[in-house]
Scaffold this active site. Sequence first.
Site, short mmCIF file in Angstrom:
data_model
loop_
_atom_site.label_atom_id
_atom_site.label_comp_id
_atom_site.label_asym_id
_atom_site.label_seq_id
_atom_site.Cartn_x
_atom_site.Cartn_y
_atom_site.Cartn_z
CB CYS A 66 -34.49 36.30 40.13
SG CYS A 66 -35.13 37.01 38.85
CG ASP A 125 -38.68 39.79 39.75
OD1 ASP A 125 -39.38 40.82 40.62
OD2 ASP A 125 -40.05 39.22 38.74
NE ARG A 157 -42.36 40.82 40.58
CZ ARG A 157 -43.14 39.56 39.16
NH1 ARG A 157 -44.34 39.95 39.40
NH2 ARG A 157 -42.36 39.05 38.12
CG HIS A 204 -38.67 35.08 42.39
ND1 HIS A 204 -39.78 35.65 40.64
CD2 HIS A 204 -37.43 35.50 41.34
CE1 HIS A 204 -39.20 36.54 39.88
NE2 HIS A 204 -37.75 36.07 39.77
CB CYS A 238 -38.68 34.20 37.38
SG CYS A 238 -37.47 33.93 36.47
#
Length: 212
Positions: free
Chosen positions: A44, A46, A48, A105, A108
């Site tokens: 992803c 993302d 993090r 993850h 999300c």
Amino acid sequence: MHSFPKELLSGHANFLAGRYLREKERLRDLASAGQSPTTMIIACCDSRAAPEMIFDAGPGELFVLRNVANLVPTYQPDGGQHGTSAAIEFAVKALNIGNIVVMGHGRCGGIKAALDPHFKSLDDGDFIGKWMSMLGELPSQLGQNSLLTSTERQTAMERISIRNSIRNLRTFPYVAELEAEGTLQVHGAWFDISTAELWIMDHDGDFIRPEL
């Protein structure tokens, strides 16, 4: 004058003074010889959940593709522009990747949007909504289960989505062919941002904690 983010320039300076000095020869070798990673990670966007951080990987070790919610579409050679499919094609056909890992993850945002029946588009283009629509009826089917809390529902959808992406990945003829030959392996993984736990998908599609 420029308006380039100062924190990025500061980070680059730290890179030059630290990691670059330690890995200078490796980077020079990669520049001249080219890359030869053995594993592709479909993750992803993302911020993090960076694969290089999670797997403590150095330059040239991972071929990473990141998109919203780590989704893989079905094989669609229709003349359109398909960024995810292009990356898969390059990894498998040009780099001879031996492993493909679809890694989701926790928490999300894309999955959260797909589960929200009242999700409102951020823009007239509704790129996120259209992208997440490749999950089909899976989010609404899961949303009908009133026995699950919202957190349980989200975690379940994140993992179901990984299995769905793996199923779509296997519609690519060369992926299916190489997997059948045993020269390519396809894996699923899920990363918990808050605890840093990695869960991997076993042959039955269940997610388990591996021994480290």
